[in-house]
Design a protein around this motif. Structure first.
Motif, short mmCIF file in Angstrom:
data_model
loop_
_atom_site.label_atom_id
_atom_site.label_comp_id
_atom_site.label_asym_id
_atom_site.label_seq_id
_atom_site.Cartn_x
_atom_site.Cartn_y
_atom_site.Cartn_z
N GLY A 312 0.94 -1.26 -0.09
CA GLY A 312 0.16 -0.08 0.12
C GLY A 312 0.72 1.21 0.06
O GLY A 312 0.55 2.38 -0.12
N ILE A 313 2.22 1.18 -0.10
CA ILE A 313 3.00 2.15 0.12
C ILE A 313 2.89 3.29 -1.07
O ILE A 313 2.88 4.49 -0.90
CB ILE A 313 4.38 1.93 0.50
N ALA A 314 2.72 2.42 -2.26
CA ALA A 314 2.70 3.41 -3.75
C ALA A 314 1.52 4.18 -3.73
O ALA A 314 1.49 5.18 -3.91
CB ALA A 314 2.64 2.39 -4.80
N ALA A 315 0.39 3.37 -3.27
CA ALA A 315 -0.73 4.31 -3.12
C ALA A 315 -0.87 5.35 -2.33
O ALA A 315 -1.07 6.44 -2.44
CB ALA A 315 -2.08 3.33 -2.81
N ASN A 316 -0.20 5.18 -1.03
CA ASN A 316 0.10 6.37 -0.23
C ASN A 316 0.91 7.44 -0.72
O ASN A 316 0.60 8.63 -0.32
CB ASN A 316 0.79 5.88 1.05
N VAL A 317 1.82 7.08 -1.76
CA VAL A 317 2.45 8.14 -2.46
C VAL A 317 1.67 8.79 -3.50
O VAL A 317 1.75 10.07 -3.47
CB VAL A 317 3.93 7.60 -2.84
N PHE A 318 1.14 7.99 -4.38
CA PHE A 318 0.69 8.75 -5.61
C PHE A 318 -0.75 9.28 -5.53
O PHE A 318 -1.27 10.01 -6.39
CB PHE A 318 0.66 7.65 -6.57
N VAL A 319 -1.48 8.41 -4.63
CA VAL A 319 -3.11 9.05 -4.17
C VAL A 319 -3.08 10.41 -4.21
O VAL A 319 -4.04 11.28 -4.97
CB VAL A 319 -3.90 8.31 -3.31
N LEU A 321 -0.82 12.90 -4.92
CA LEU A 321 -0.48 13.49 -6.15
C LEU A 321 -1.65 13.57 -7.19
O LEU A 321 -1.98 14.80 -7.74
CB LEU A 321 0.90 13.00 -6.72
N ALA A 322 -2.45 12.34 -7.35
CA ALA A 322 -3.51 12.48 -8.25
C ALA A 322 -4.42 13.47 -7.72
O ALA A 322 -5.21 14.15 -8.50
CB ALA A 322 -3.98 11.04 -8.42
N GLU A 323 -4.81 13.20 -6.57
CA GLU A 323 -5.73 14.24 -5.92
C GLU A 323 -5.51 16.00 -6.12
O GLU A 323 -6.40 16.58 -6.31
CB GLU A 323 -6.07 13.97 -4.57
N ALA A 324 -4.24 15.92 -6.44
CA ALA A 324 -3.60 17.37 -6.42
C ALA A 324 -3.67 17.61 -7.99
O ALA A 324 -3.15 18.64 -8.33
CB ALA A 324 -2.45 17.47 -5.71
N ASN A 325 -3.94 16.62 -8.72
CA ASN A 325 -4.30 16.80 -10.27
C ASN A 325 -2.65 16.95 -10.75
O ASN A 325 -2.64 17.82 -11.86
CB ASN A 325 -5.12 18.03 -10.58
N ARG A 354 4.54 21.89 -5.98
CA ARG A 354 3.20 21.30 -5.44
C ARG A 354 3.43 19.95 -5.01
O ARG A 354 2.81 19.41 -4.22
CB ARG A 354 2.28 21.80 -6.52
N ALA A 355 4.19 19.31 -5.87
CA ALA A 355 4.29 17.72 -5.67
C ALA A 355 5.00 17.49 -4.62
O ALA A 355 4.64 16.76 -3.62
CB ALA A 355 5.02 17.04 -6.96
N LYS A 356 6.25 18.39 -4.25
CA LYS A 356 6.97 18.07 -3.08
C LYS A 356 6.02 18.76 -1.84
O LYS A 356 6.13 17.94 -0.72
CB LYS A 356 8.23 18.94 -3.13
N ALA A 357 5.33 19.72 -1.91
CA ALA A 357 4.71 20.05 -0.79
C ALA A 357 3.56 19.39 -0.44
O ALA A 357 3.21 18.80 0.68
CB ALA A 357 3.88 21.41 -1.08
#
Lengths: 442, 442
Positions: A312-319, A321-325, A354-357
């Motif tokens: 589940g770690i990948a989801a924790n990282v990329f979800v 980002l996806a939500e931030a478009n 934005r991604a880093k934040a």
């Protein structure tokens, strides 16, 4: 989506391909698309009209798609911003669509003045129906019945590009920047055109950017899939969405120069004019293993160090980002060492901060040690439909780059492309090296 | 024509007129029209929005009609001419209508930014249907259902003026220069507005041109018939056709300044704002005998000498002019002497040479001796609905002009106006003399 368009099969009365000649039919139905610099003033519009006249006199049925005069769309957009930074996208669309309204009418007038029957069509008049994603609408359907009927009476259709109508609300829509290419391809599909000619400031699609590799050469034909990768990976000849649409509807799309003399003898003979045909793979008889080298400078690299390696770690990282478009492109995850791993990926440079934040905000949840990043990177891609049936294509690239001392930060591959992320300083060297390695030099 | 509009009665819930106060209702349905200089840039559009906001906050339902940014229509027209001197009026309309498309969207954005719900409407979206006289179309119907429904939700309608659609063909039309006034009045009739406010660069209608007569004063109220004569006779405040339309549909039309501070306290009180109300005669309690003095410099005089005086001679003279589309205004035919007569009439200066050429072509047929003419003439008119019930109005004018040594070349009269044609050199003297004679001086 594309309900009407999807049901159609590509024109069948096409000559069987022989060698890599384009073989345009002697009499055909054409869409001709001209961008903003080609219609920048009346003088330029007259040159466009002469291109149209040449094709009409050759016996073709012609629909022309035009952009706004260069600079006009920017002016209109600037007014919208001055009116309010956050503005109603429906009003924006109504304002910005006026640019193509002007050029379509002017070209119709000039054509009539040359003795060619013509009339302008606005997006809502055909109609070209779209969804309601104002500012970046998707075409749902093109009703070409009326213009096809008028082809029979010798009338040229001059269509305002970039615009459509959301029929349920009756409001104008625009397709987003570069949308006139998409209009042209959608109209070509809608009227079952034999070809969609995109007149632009280059005379075709090249193996790579000629400003970087002087030995780059123009391609006669490129498969839809290859062009899609090229457009996505930085080649700016065609808008990505227009290539997608051309691929789905098998619209033969011909990229050619708008700067040639419209009455040049070589454009009037039976031979093929200079340009690049984007077409179905089947039409390309002798395909190369690698067709071109593309590169994109507007990517940034983000690395997250020492992440607990658990499900589940990948989801924790990329979800988040996806939500931030934020579009994530290349993703590399190293194998775990002592229960921890590193994750590297790329994002558009504009979204870097934005991604880093966004990640910093979920740091406790993910439990990583640090975020690192770099914006001085470039993504170089090797594209070729032939690599599907050839082994060792990637290995050759890695070897050649290594011999030049170029470090690869990340790799991503698809069936027909290999992308590597490298330091931006090596861009030219890497592109030239790969162009040469795959035998693309002229 | 005006099928839908004609069936409507004027708003009946109007207070009975008392004295000559305008007496605007506290809560009403308004049309507000702004011309090109009022929307010339975003800064000016913000001022327009503040005028709108003031009326919305006063509780009114508001439809705004806008012109194109000043200069834009001229730019578009110039491009059409550069494209081809003789151009398709349908394409011209599509091109030129884009100007109002831009300003309607921009005003909607600015209003939304001020927290006022608003949306733009193009002519074809309501629709405003017209005939197919492209470039000078006549409005047949205004469908105001949707905007009236949205008034209920507090939404302001921002409507592109000057344009409509010819429904059978689906093509855009424009109403001709100054057509936004006509749009505004037609919309006011279509939505049964209590008032149509025309914001302009003057603060109302004056007894005559204040540049010529400093003692000219603003009129509180002018009857439709009087305004129609004034507009026809040279007063440039309102376009003639808009006054005709206002008269037919009894649209109370209020001419007021767009240059006042939108938030001026006097515009927010219950009292009447400064301006001139064009209204039904019944609303004017104490009407003057003479309301105003108008003059038109763009008339030319044509005289045909020694014409055989026999039946049908007038037809022989004026039918060829009508066929050449030349408007003939004042006509004077002297009594016959020895079987011959002289005929004098006026035509627009722009048609002077064409009129003479047209007559020269039928000289043998008519059998006259010579054509004479003069362009250094002016038509001065005395207008007043009160003259219907007062004798001797004309005689006073003739006497006053004669005392000043001003020679009258021709006279024409209607129920509510007297026009005299005089030498242009006497324009100012004649206008000032008549203004004073009829007690109009402030």
């Amino acid at each position: 989506m594309y309900t009407r368009l999807l049901g159609r099969s590509p024109p069948s009365s096409r000559p069987a391909p022989q060698k890599n000649t384009v073989r345009f039919p002697a009499m055909a139905r054409l869409v001709m698309k001209f961008g903003g610099t080609s219609v920048a003033n009346i003088e330029r519009i007259r040159i466009v009209a002469r291109h149209v006249k040449r094709e009409v006199e050759a016996g073709h049925q012609v629909a022309v798609v035009v952009s706004a005069m260069s600079g006009k769309t920017n002016e209109l957009v600037a007014w919208c911003r001055e009116a309010a930074m956050l503005h109603d996208a429906r009003e924006y669309d109504s304002i910005v669509a006026s640019g193509e309204q002007v050029t379509s009418g002017l070209l119709a007038i000039v054509l009539q003045d040359m003795g060619i029957p013509a009339r302008s069509w606005l997006g809502w008049q055909l109609p070209i129906s779209t969804d309601d994603a104002h500012g970046a609408a998707r075409i749902l359907d093109v009703n070409g019945e009326e213009i096809v009927a008028r082809f029979g009476q010798g009338e040229v259709a001059v269509i305002a590009g970039f615009q459509g109508i959301h029929l349920p609300s009756g409001r104008l829509t625009t397709l987003g920047r570069g949308g006139s290419d998409t209009s042209a391809v959608a109209i070509a599909a809608g009227i079952k055109a034999d070809r969609c000619d995109i007149y632009t400031d280059v005379d075709g699609v090249y193996t790579t950017d000629p400003r970087i590799v002087p030995k780059a050469r123009r391609l006669e034909k490129v498969a839809f899939e290859e062009m899609l990768e090229m457009a996505s990976l930085g080649a700016k000849v065609l808008q990505v969405r227009s290539v997608e649409l051309a691929m789905v509807h098998k619209v033969r799309t011909f990229v050619r120069s708008s700067f040639t003399d419209p009455d040049a003898p070589e454009l009037k003979t039976a031979g093929d004019p200079p340009g690049t045909l984007i077409c179905d793979e089947e039409e390309i008889v002798e395909s190369e293993v690698v067709t071109g080298i593309a590169f994109a400078r507007d990517e940034a690299q983000v690395s997250i160090r020492h992440v607990p390696d658990q499900p589940g770690i990948a989801a924790n990282v990329f979800v988040p980002l996806a939500e931030a478009n934020i579009n994530v492109d290349m993703i590399v995850q190293n194998i775990s060492a002592e229960g921890f791993t590193d994750i590297t990926f790329t994002v558009p440079t504009a979204d870097f901060e934005r991604a880093k934040a966004s990640l910093a905000g979920v740091r406790d949840q993910i439990g990583f040690q640090s975020i690192e990043g770099a914006t001085d990177v470039v993504k170089v891609s090797i594209i070729g439909i032939g690599m599907r049936s050839h082994a060792g294509v990637a290995a050759r690239a890695f070897k050649a780059l290594s011999e030049r001392g170029i470090n690869i930060r990340a790799i991503s591959t698809s069936e027909i492309k290999i992308s590597v992320l490298i330091d931006a300083a090596y861009t030219e060297l890497a592109v030239r090296t790969l162009h040469s390695v795959y035998g693309l030099d002229a």
